[in-house]
Design an enzyme around this catalytic site. Sequence first.
Site, PDB file in Angstrom:
ATOM      1  N   LYS A 155      40.708  36.689  46.204  1.00  0.00           N
ATOM      2  CA  LYS A 155      41.156  37.936  47.199  1.00  0.00           C
ATOM      3  C   LYS A 155      42.490  37.482  47.865  1.00  0.00           C
ATOM      4  CE  LYS A 155      38.880  41.105  46.006  1.00  0.00           C
ATOM      5  NZ  LYS A 155      38.935  40.536  45.039  1.00  0.00           N
ATOM      6  N   ASN A 178      48.529  55.131  27.648  1.00  0.00           N
ATOM      7  CA  ASN A 178      48.028  53.923  28.120  1.00  0.00           C
ATOM      8  C   ASN A 178      47.380  53.162  26.954  1.00  0.00           C
ATOM      9  OD1 ASN A 178      46.508  52.301  29.833  1.00  0.00           O
ATOM     10  ND2 ASN A 178      44.965  53.614  30.120  1.00  0.00           N
ATOM     11  N   GLY A 179      47.746  51.915  27.081  1.00  0.00           N
ATOM     12  CA  GLY A 179      47.260  50.824  25.883  1.00  0.00           C
ATOM     13  C   GLY A 179      48.291  50.181  24.994  1.00  0.00           C
ATOM     14  N   LYS A 189      44.479  48.177  38.733  1.00  0.00           N
ATOM     15  CA  LYS A 189      43.138  48.250  38.873  1.00  0.00           C
ATOM     16  C   LYS A 189      42.063  47.998  37.946  1.00  0.00           C
ATOM     17  CE  LYS A 189      39.485  49.174  41.677  1.00  0.00           C
ATOM     18  NZ  LYS A 189      39.214  48.171  42.610  1.00  0.00           N
ATOM     19  N   GLU A 197      45.428  37.360  45.195  1.00  0.00           N
ATOM     20  CA  GLU A 197      46.079  38.242  44.494  1.00  0.00           C
ATOM     21  C   GLU A 197      46.551  39.237  45.286  1.00  0.00           C
ATOM     22  OE1 GLU A 197      42.728  40.621  42.409  1.00  0.00           O
ATOM     23  OE2 GLU A 197      41.468  40.445  44.275  1.00  0.00           O
ATOM     24  N   ARG A 202      46.477  52.157  39.081  1.00  0.00           N
ATOM     25  CA  ARG A 202      46.495  51.678  37.528  1.00  0.00           C
ATOM     26  C   ARG A 202      47.943  51.048  37.181  1.00  0.00           C
ATOM     27  NH1 ARG A 202      42.276  53.331  34.674  1.00  0.00           N
ATOM     28  NH2 ARG A 202      43.583  53.142  32.897  1.00  0.00           N
ATOM     29  N   HIS A 261      35.425  14.305  43.259  1.00  0.00           N
ATOM     30  CA  HIS A 261      35.840  14.049  41.797  1.00  0.00           C
ATOM     31  C   HIS A 261      37.152  14.374  41.499  1.00  0.00           C
ATOM     32  CE1 HIS A 261      31.557  13.126  40.879  1.00  0.00           C
ATOM     33  NE2 HIS A 261      31.217  13.820  41.468  1.00  0.00           N
ATOM     34  N   GLU A 287      35.540  33.942  44.994  1.00  0.00           N
ATOM     35  CA  GLU A 287      35.990  35.574  45.244  1.00  0.00           C
ATOM     36  C   GLU A 287      36.910  35.259  46.406  1.00  0.00           C
ATOM     37  OE1 GLU A 287      36.285  39.586  45.130  1.00  0.00           O
ATOM     38  OE2 GLU A 287      36.083  38.200  43.819  1.00  0.00           O
ATOM     39  N   CYS A 312      47.906  51.933  32.623  1.00  0.00           N
ATOM     40  CA  CYS A 312      48.890  52.716  33.070  1.00  0.00           C
ATOM     41  C   CYS A 312      47.819  54.066  33.585  1.00  0.00           C
ATOM     42  CB  CYS A 312      49.771  53.345  31.909  1.00  0.00           C
ATOM     43  SG  CYS A 312      50.865  52.037  31.441  1.00  0.00           S
ATOM     44  N   TRP A 330      52.211  50.525  33.946  1.00  0.00           N
ATOM     45  CA  TRP A 330      51.927  49.009  34.143  1.00  0.00           C
ATOM     46  C   TRP A 330      52.788  48.560  32.749  1.00  0.00           C
ATOM     47  CZ3 TRP A 330      49.569  45.075  31.789  1.00  0.00           C
ATOM     48  CH2 TRP A 330      49.074  43.883  32.845  1.00  0.00           C
TER      49      TRP A 330
END
Length: 630
Positions: free
Chosen positions: A500, A105-106, A625, A503, A27, A519, A496, A2, A79
């Site tokens: 991208k 935040n946490g 983020k 997400e 965030r 395989h 990567e 957050c 968040w």
Amino acid sequence: MCGIVGYIGSKRVVPVILDGLKRLEYRGYDSAGIAVIQNDGSGPAHMEIRRAQGKLRNLEEALRLQPLEGDYGIGHTRWATHGRPTEENAHPHRDCSGEIVVVHNGIIENYLALKHELAAAGHQFRTETDTEVVAHLIEEEFNRAALDNGGSLKLEQAVLRVAPRLKGVYALAIISTRDPEKIVAVRNGPPAVIGLGQGEYFVASDIPALLHHTRDVFFLADGDVAVLTPQGVQLMDFRGRPVTREITHVTWDPIMAEKGGFKHFMLKEIYEQPRAVRDTLLGRISLDRGEVFLDEMELSEEDFRGLTGARIIACGTSWHAALAGKFMIERLARLPVEVDYGSEFRYRDPLVDPSQLTVLISQSGETADTLAALREARDKGSKTLAICNVVGSMLAREANGALLTHAGPEIGVASTKAFTAQLTALLVLGLYLGRARGTLAAAAAVAVMEELDRIPAKLESLLNHDEEFEALARRFYRSRDFLYLGRGIHYPIALEGALKLKEISYIHAEGYPAGEMKHGPNALIDENLPVLVLAAHDPNDPASVVRYEKTLSNIKEAKAREGEVIVVANAGDANVREAADHVIEIPPAPELLLPILEVVPLQLLAYHIAVRRGCDVDQPRNLAKSVTVE
């Protein structure tokens, strides 16, 4: 994850806090809220709160309908972890009396036990969150002090009594009408930065919230409590003992944190990559002598020379950079390298050799899993080196050395320029280790450095062809799945590229080693599956040529199974042009530098696909983020 903002000073408090929250919305953006206290001296101090579900614009509308004025205050963008993202669960949270409010935040891991204890004592709870217990615990300390001796308690004294009872990780900002004209900030895990202005003081979760007001900041360490008043900042530890922290002057230009005419922060940050690479190289390489200079080091050249191996630890995009870094360091320094996820490392009781270097990568320098991995490695005797993008971050402070990237603030949740800056830093580290260990001659180092010095101009040339990626996006934005293939150092870039896309566009995408297709994954290929293959190579490198030839076979296999194939390849590659449906050309470069070039088309393709699908590019759902909690 957050965002917290607090302000005390002479400016109008609500605009300052809202401005800070806008710069921290990356965030978290499930809900937002603000609390202010007015204390004009004509009567008791008065507190008001506004909260809203959803993004910050909803809070702005609530404030338009019900304006708010105060002398100082705190704000929060959330968040969600505990409790649904509703207005009821939005911060700030208050106690029973409404005289104490907290933003957090946490995660408070023992909040249920504390909640039951407080409920038994008569406290009534309004929300599903873990945060609310903090306000009630502080209220309980105020009430206990009044009953014990009839006296008053300072807010920071109440906080010092409460903090040891909280298990978990938390950054807090607290205000109360019971002890007005102050903000108390606490850190135990997630980041908290204090801004120092002229007669005004700030607390925030990250630097961008402060840049338009001050560049003089210091970071709280774990176990710090800061008391902000109009007269200044008092700093103490959890035992109430005074402590000091070094003040940092942030050199980021505030405009770097703005969109600068781009539609999204992510697009702006993609276009900033040439500068990010240049700035990360600045002052670190000597093209004349083939020497590398590392700053912020407690480690000596002798320490590096005596290494028997290295381990790189990271999460998410930084883990992909770490995996590419393995190829760079092993090739240049002939040093064996392992790569670990920060979220997994400490849970297996890892074998750590003091003769090995542990490298930890984090854009923010505050990633909880990566910090925990650093402490695990350090406690087992390993020397540690941080690669991060934030001066004064916890990771940079706790490691034995820091190799700071200079990408500038990255606001978009999906990392772009920080990734290319990390690749650049890892290449610089590989060059340094190679020279220190005697595995890389000066002439060979100069040759790599000269090519690295040309990369920013090559990135700029790639960015001049954005219309190609828009055209590909028009072709593929309705796809439900995507497959990315790469070999060797290009496999991490396939990972990567897939990350991208998934997400920010919510298309299922998977990165895979091209040599493993037989395989199992070949079974997935049909006319509905776009297959993106990384086939750029260095024609002067025999191993790269062999890899390229094998990759050509993968392209033909995918085509034989009706897959629609997109290939990233060297400019003018006739073999690829003949075999593929779509070709993205990149400038030539040595094998170890190609990842910096080939990731840019993948970023732009993901961006344009997401835009066409109507997705929120800068703030994808369910993500934040900086992952400062487990």
